[in-house]
Design a protein around this motif. Sequence first.
Motif, PDB file in Angstrom:
ATOM      1  N   GLN A  74       0.822  -1.209   0.000  1.00 10.98           N
ATOM      2  CA  GLN A  74       0.000   0.000   0.000  1.00 10.98           C
ATOM      3  C   GLN A  74       0.855   1.259   0.000  1.00 10.98           C
ATOM      4  OE1 GLN A  74      -2.279  -0.820   3.537  1.00 10.98           O
ATOM      5  NE2 GLN A  74      -3.916  -1.871   2.419  1.00 10.98           N
ATOM      6  N   GLU A  75       1.925   1.264   0.779  1.00 11.84           N
ATOM      7  CA  GLU A  75       2.812   2.428   0.829  1.00 11.84           C
ATOM      8  C   GLU A  75       3.491   2.676  -0.517  1.00 11.84           C
ATOM      9  OE1 GLU A  75       5.528   1.601   3.961  1.00 11.84           O
ATOM     10  OE2 GLU A  75       4.057   1.923   5.570  1.00 11.84           O
ATOM     11  N   ILE A  76       3.972   1.611  -1.149  1.00 10.14           N
ATOM     12  CA  ILE A  76       4.647   1.758  -2.440  1.00 10.14           C
ATOM     13  C   ILE A  76       3.657   2.185  -3.512  1.00 10.14           C
ATOM     14  CG2 ILE A  76       6.022   0.590  -4.203  1.00 10.14           C
ATOM     15  CD1 ILE A  76       7.434   1.109  -1.516  1.00 10.14           C
ATOM     16  N   PHE A  77       2.423   1.698  -3.425  1.00 11.65           N
ATOM     17  CA  PHE A  77       1.404   2.117  -4.389  1.00 11.65           C
ATOM     18  C   PHE A  77       1.168   3.622  -4.268  1.00 11.65           C
ATOM     19  CE2 PHE A  77      -2.845   2.950  -5.941  1.00 11.65           C
ATOM     20  CZ  PHE A  77      -2.908   2.203  -7.103  1.00 11.65           C
ATOM     21  N   LEU A  78       1.078   4.121  -3.035  1.00 12.29           N
ATOM     22  CA  LEU A  78       0.895   5.557  -2.824  1.00 12.29           C
ATOM     23  C   LEU A  78       2.102   6.335  -3.336  1.00 12.29           C
ATOM     24  CD1 LEU A  78      -0.746   7.890  -1.652  1.00 12.29           C
ATOM     25  CD2 LEU A  78       0.330   7.446   0.567  1.00 12.29           C
ATOM     26  N   MET A  79       3.304   5.827  -3.082  1.00 11.35           N
ATOM     27  CA  MET A  79       4.520   6.467  -3.580  1.00 11.35           C
ATOM     28  C   MET A  79       4.494   6.545  -5.108  1.00 11.35           C
ATOM     29  SD  MET A  79       8.492   5.164  -3.291  1.00 11.35           S
ATOM     30  CE  MET A  79       8.401   4.972  -1.512  1.00 11.35           C
ATOM     31  N   THR A  80       4.077   5.448  -5.731  1.00 12.83           N
ATOM     32  CA  THR A  80       3.998   5.408  -7.194  1.00 12.83           C
ATOM     33  C   THR A  80       2.988   6.416  -7.713  1.00 12.83           C
ATOM     34  OG1 THR A  80       4.508   3.031  -7.137  1.00 12.83           O
ATOM     35  CG2 THR A  80       3.611   3.915  -9.187  1.00 12.83           C
ATOM     36  N   ALA A  81       1.834   6.505  -7.033  1.00  7.41           N
ATOM     37  CA  ALA A  81       0.796   7.440  -7.457  1.00  7.41           C
ATOM     38  C   ALA A  81       1.298   8.878  -7.416  1.00  7.41           C
ATOM     39  CB  ALA A  81      -0.443   7.277  -6.575  1.00  7.41           C
ATOM     40  N   VAL A  82       2.042   9.233  -6.368  1.00  5.99           N
ATOM     41  CA  VAL A  82       2.579  10.593  -6.248  1.00  5.99           C
ATOM     42  C   VAL A  82       3.599  10.864  -7.345  1.00  5.99           C
ATOM     43  CG1 VAL A  82       3.950  12.139  -4.808  1.00  5.99           C
ATOM     44  CG2 VAL A  82       2.154  10.734  -3.767  1.00  5.99           C
ATOM     45  N   LEU A  83       4.533   9.930  -7.546  1.00  4.44           N
ATOM     46  CA  LEU A  83       5.565  10.098  -8.569  1.00  4.44           C
ATOM     47  C   LEU A  83       4.944  10.172  -9.959  1.00  4.44           C
ATOM     48  CD1 LEU A  83       8.528  10.220  -9.406  1.00  4.44           C
ATOM     49  CD2 LEU A  83       8.596   7.715  -9.334  1.00  4.44           C
ATOM     50  N   PHE A  84       3.998   9.281 -10.221  1.00  7.36           N
ATOM     51  CA  PHE A  84       3.323   9.283 -11.513  1.00  7.36           C
ATOM     52  C   PHE A  84       2.580  10.594 -11.725  1.00  7.36           C
ATOM     53  CE2 PHE A  84      -0.288   8.619 -14.281  1.00  7.36           C
ATOM     54  CZ  PHE A  84       0.223   7.858 -15.318  1.00  7.36           C
ATOM     55  N   GLY A  85       1.886  11.054 -10.695  1.00  9.09           N
ATOM     56  CA  GLY A  85       1.138  12.301 -10.804  1.00  9.09           C
ATOM     57  C   GLY A  85       2.023  13.491 -11.117  1.00  9.09           C
ATOM     58  N   VAL A  86       3.166  13.562 -10.457  1.00 12.31           N
ATOM     59  CA  VAL A  86       4.108  14.667 -10.695  1.00 12.31           C
ATOM     60  C   VAL A  86       4.591  14.656 -12.143  1.00 12.31           C
ATOM     61  CG1 VAL A  86       6.402  15.564 -10.137  1.00 12.31           C
ATOM     62  CG2 VAL A  86       4.850  14.851  -8.297  1.00 12.31           C
ATOM     63  N   MET A  87       4.961  13.480 -12.637  1.00  9.64           N
ATOM     64  CA  MET A  87       5.475  13.393 -14.005  1.00  9.64           C
ATOM     65  C   MET A  87       4.372  13.627 -15.035  1.00  9.64           C
ATOM     66  SD  MET A  87       8.516  13.128 -13.225  1.00  9.64           S
ATOM     67  CE  MET A  87       9.049  13.265 -14.927  1.00  9.64           C
ATOM     68  N   ALA A  88       3.156  13.206 -14.723  1.00  7.39           N
ATOM     69  CA  ALA A  88       2.036  13.452 -15.640  1.00  7.39           C
ATOM     70  C   ALA A  88       1.753  14.945 -15.752  1.00  7.39           C
ATOM     71  CB  ALA A  88       0.792  12.706 -15.161  1.00  7.39           C
ATOM     72  N   VAL A  89       1.775  15.644 -14.630  1.00  5.01           N
ATOM     73  CA  VAL A  89       1.575  17.099 -14.642  1.00  5.01           C
ATOM     74  C   VAL A  89       2.694  17.774 -15.432  1.00  5.01           C
ATOM     75  CG1 VAL A  89       1.550  19.177 -13.223  1.00  5.01           C
ATOM     76  CG2 VAL A  89       0.264  17.165 -12.499  1.00  5.01           C
ATOM     77  N   LEU A  90       3.928  17.296 -15.233  1.00  8.42           N
ATOM     78  CA  LEU A  90       5.062  17.843 -15.982  1.00  8.42           C
ATOM     79  C   LEU A  90       4.862  17.644 -17.477  1.00  8.42           C
ATOM     80  CD1 LEU A  90       7.934  19.059 -16.072  1.00  8.42           C
ATOM     81  CD2 LEU A  90       8.817  16.728 -15.838  1.00  8.42           C
ATOM     82  N   GLY A  91       4.447  16.451 -17.858  1.00 14.19           N
ATOM     83  CA  GLY A  91       4.232  16.171 -19.271  1.00 14.19           C
ATOM     84  C   GLY A  91       3.123  17.014 -19.877  1.00 14.19           C
ATOM     85  N   MET A  92       2.107  17.332 -19.072  1.00 15.53           N
ATOM     86  CA  MET A  92       0.983  18.120 -19.568  1.00 15.53           C
ATOM     87  C   MET A  92       1.301  19.604 -19.662  1.00 15.53           C
ATOM     88  SD  MET A  92      -1.821  16.273 -20.188  1.00 15.53           S
ATOM     89  CE  MET A  92      -3.186  17.385 -19.879  1.00 15.53           C
ATOM     90  N   THR A  93       2.212  20.080 -18.840  1.00 18.40           N
ATOM     91  CA  THR A  93       2.420  21.527 -18.731  1.00 18.40           C
ATOM     92  C   THR A  93       3.722  22.036 -19.341  1.00 18.40           C
ATOM     93  OG1 THR A  93       3.397  21.239 -16.516  1.00 18.40           O
ATOM     94  CG2 THR A  93       1.017  21.664 -16.642  1.00 18.40           C
ATOM     95  N   THR A  94       4.729  21.187 -19.484  1.00 21.31           N
ATOM     96  CA  THR A  94       6.017  21.666 -19.956  1.00 21.31           C
ATOM     97  C   THR A  94       5.963  22.123 -21.411  1.00 21.31           C
ATOM     98  OG1 THR A  94       8.360  21.120 -20.195  1.00 21.31           O
ATOM     99  CG2 THR A  94       6.789  19.373 -20.684  1.00 21.31           C
ATOM    100  N   LYS A  95       6.736  23.132 -21.729  1.00 21.98           N
ATOM    101  CA  LYS A  95       6.858  23.624 -23.103  1.00 21.98           C
ATOM    102  C   LYS A  95       7.974  22.898 -23.854  1.00 21.98           C
ATOM    103  CE  LYS A  95       3.833  26.949 -22.357  1.00 21.98           C
ATOM    104  NZ  LYS A  95       2.498  26.969 -23.009  1.00 21.98           N
ATOM    105  N   ILE A  96       8.754  22.130 -23.127  1.00 19.60           N
ATOM    106  CA  ILE A  96       9.885  21.417 -23.729  1.00 19.60           C
ATOM    107  C   ILE A  96       9.375  20.195 -24.488  1.00 19.60           C
ATOM    108  CG2 ILE A  96      12.042  20.192 -23.252  1.00 19.60           C
ATOM    109  CD1 ILE A  96      12.264  21.838 -20.678  1.00 19.60           C
TER     110      ILE A  96
END
Length: 265
Positions: free
Chosen positions: A145-167
């Motif tokens: 459960q802890e690793i799943f939550l860790m994965t969700a946070v990491l995935f969420g951060v990278m998804a937001v980066l992919g959606m918002t970055t101009k690079i």
Amino acid sequence: MDNRTNYNENNTQYTEYQSGSNYDYQPQGTFNGNAYETSSYYESAADRADIKAKVISRSFIVMFLSLLITAFAATMVAMNPEWFYQVAQSFGIFLVIELVVVIGASFAVSKRKAILAGILYTIYTIINGMTLSIIFYVYELGSVQEIFLMTAVLFGVMAVLGMTTKIDLSKVGGICTMLLIGALIVTAVNFIFLHSTGLDLLLDYLVVAIFVGLTAWDTQKMKRMAETAGNSEVNVIAIYCGMELYLDFINLFLRLLAIFGKKRN
């Protein structure tokens, strides 16, 4: 899509995917890494925004539903020792079925058959969950459960980066894909010949980094496809993108679990 599921010498399952590399989906245009070119044209900016919102929202819905189905299937098998025994005894058969279903689903996507692709991908997520049920026998439930939550946070951060970055992340996606192929080869060599736990751990960290990059790239790719997609392509693109994000998440989770997970005594 190339996937491989193995057990390391600690009997921990890990699954690697060459994310999206074998998909042959070509909607009514081409995606060249910088822009998705299509023959569809909409004069209304509101229409374009509506289609974009539909593709993005439905892609994430596909991903979340896939994760729920996989988690449910894994839990059901883990809770039933007889089912788990049957899955373990027929593990090779399940892998073959999984591969056949994936090939069929990829073909359905390439032919824009959204309903068929959705059905086949659902079957795939069920089978994947059944084979992943072993994690409940190897790792403590709290740790999972802890690793799943860790994965969700990491995935969420990278998804937001992919959606918002101009690079433009297309080069990142290409590099990560090549690194993943190399990691697959080294993993196979280590599993068959070397049996090095140190190398196995190093590969875990490398694959985490690879799928962190692929998560950002796949999210950006989804956004670009959504910006110029035709209305008739919404569902099939959402299935394609949703499954890529699902595979990114699953592989991040499995590798983080292999690195930080607490095993049962």
